[in-house]
Design a protein around this motif. Structure first.
Motif, PDB file in Angstrom:
ATOM      1  N   LEU A  68       9.204  12.257  -8.269  1.00 27.55           N
ATOM      2  CA  LEU A  68       8.923  11.014  -8.969  1.00 27.55           C
ATOM      3  C   LEU A  68       9.991  10.935 -10.075  1.00 27.55           C
ATOM      4  CD1 LEU A  68       5.007  11.276  -9.890  1.00 27.55           C
ATOM      5  CD2 LEU A  68       6.146  10.138  -8.018  1.00 27.55           C
ATOM      6  N   PRO A 108       8.338   4.690 -11.709  1.00 26.77           N
ATOM      7  CA  PRO A 108       7.337   3.677 -12.394  1.00 26.77           C
ATOM      8  C   PRO A 108       7.865   2.459 -12.361  1.00 26.77           C
ATOM      9  CG  PRO A 108       7.570   5.959 -13.554  1.00 26.77           C
ATOM     10  CD  PRO A 108       8.725   5.860 -12.764  1.00 26.77           C
ATOM     11  N   MET A 151       4.367   2.136  -8.430  1.00 28.76           N
ATOM     12  CA  MET A 151       5.725   2.893  -8.212  1.00 28.76           C
ATOM     13  C   MET A 151       6.601   2.272  -7.189  1.00 28.76           C
ATOM     14  SD  MET A 151       4.731   5.499 -10.175  1.00 28.76           S
ATOM     15  CE  MET A 151       6.018   6.954  -9.747  1.00 28.76           C
ATOM     16  N   ARG A 210       1.003   2.716  -5.118  1.00 25.41           N
ATOM     17  CA  ARG A 210       0.434   3.167  -6.504  1.00 25.41           C
ATOM     18  C   ARG A 210       0.367   4.829  -6.630  1.00 25.41           C
ATOM     19  NH1 ARG A 210      -0.723  -0.897  -9.863  1.00 25.41           N
ATOM     20  NH2 ARG A 210      -0.974  -2.817  -8.928  1.00 25.41           N
ATOM     21  N   LEU A 211       0.454   5.314  -7.746  1.00 25.40           N
ATOM     22  CA  LEU A 211       0.419   6.885  -7.666  1.00 25.40           C
ATOM     23  C   LEU A 211      -1.345   7.280  -7.427  1.00 25.40           C
ATOM     24  CD1 LEU A 211       2.081   9.191  -8.498  1.00 25.40           C
ATOM     25  CD2 LEU A 211       1.468   8.855 -10.876  1.00 25.40           C
ATOM     26  N   VAL A 240       2.082   8.996  -3.406  1.00 26.30           N
ATOM     27  CA  VAL A 240       2.026   7.352  -3.756  1.00 26.30           C
ATOM     28  C   VAL A 240       1.463   6.770  -2.433  1.00 26.30           C
ATOM     29  CG1 VAL A 240       3.406   5.405  -4.099  1.00 26.30           C
ATOM     30  CG2 VAL A 240       4.238   7.492  -5.113  1.00 26.30           C
ATOM     31  N   GLY A 251       4.413  13.713  -6.440  1.00 28.52           N
ATOM     32  CA  GLY A 251       3.213  13.127  -6.514  1.00 28.52           C
ATOM     33  C   GLY A 251       2.919  12.599  -5.049  1.00 28.52           C
ATOM     34  N   LEU A 260       2.897   9.015 -17.318  1.00 23.54           N
ATOM     35  CA  LEU A 260       2.552   8.910 -15.751  1.00 23.54           C
ATOM     36  C   LEU A 260       1.016   8.751 -15.842  1.00 23.54           C
ATOM     37  CD1 LEU A 260       4.728  11.402 -13.849  1.00 23.54           C
ATOM     38  CD2 LEU A 260       4.998   8.947 -13.756  1.00 23.54           C
ATOM     39  N   PHE A 312      -0.404  13.575  -9.106  1.00 29.55           N
ATOM     40  CA  PHE A 312       0.834  14.006  -9.309  1.00 29.55           C
ATOM     41  C   PHE A 312       0.483  15.497  -9.971  1.00 29.55           C
ATOM     42  CE2 PHE A 312      -0.490  11.709 -13.193  1.00 29.55           C
ATOM     43  CZ  PHE A 312       0.108  12.364 -14.107  1.00 29.55           C
TER      44      PHE A 312
END
Length: 150
Positions: free
Chosen positions: A103, A140, A117, A58-59, A91, A89, A111, A62
């Motif tokens: 990314l 994504p 992700m 998961r992000l 993650v 970013g 985003l 960023f």
């Protein structure tokens, strides 16, 4: 046809249909990325076990890189005139680490924190031998594909 090679050895499995980042795990369970062969654990130099990290996460945060990084060390095959902004970013790979990465989506409007992700490998530049260098990045996960762990 030129060969495709990772930007640096040991970053991710390659060649692979579903590449994975490579980390090291010590006897205390701690993970380090990028992989290295040894780490101090309790003051003792210990050899690390090589492990593959989860491909999805998961992000966590960023930002957008709007200027070409200085070269060297930057080795992208763009020029100041052809440079395109990109997002960078962290993650969070559940149960593992937060990984800093490029990314694939540069538009900050597309985003969001917590977005799922998935690891991908992308062309980056050309090395001194004429090989196409590859860089890991996170893309994504398409809507509706979030629960598919592939």
């Amino acid at each position: 046809m030129t060969a495709q090679v990772p930007l640096a050895e040991g970053l991710f499995t390659w060649p692979a249909e579903r590449p994975a980042l490579i980390a090291g795990r010590s006897s205390d369970g701690k993970l380090v990325f990028p992989y290295r062969t040894h780490r101090l654990v309790g003051g003792v130099r210990e050899e690390l076990e090589q492990v593959e990290l989860p491909r999805r996460g998961r992000l966590w945060t960023f930002t957008t890189q709007r200027f070409r990084p200085p070269a060297p060390p930057y080795t992208g095959d763009d020029t100041p005139e052809t440079f395109q902004p990109f997002a960078v970013g962290y993650v969070e790979l559940e149960g593992a680490l937060r990984i800093e990465a490029r990314l694939t989506e540069a538009d900050p409007e597309k985003l969001f924190i917590g977005q799922e992700m998935e690891l991908v490998v992308e062309p980056f530049g050309v090395d001194a031998d004429g090989n196409q260098t590859l860089l890991y990045a996170f893309a994504p996960v398409p809507e509706g594909d979030e629960d598919d762990q592939r």
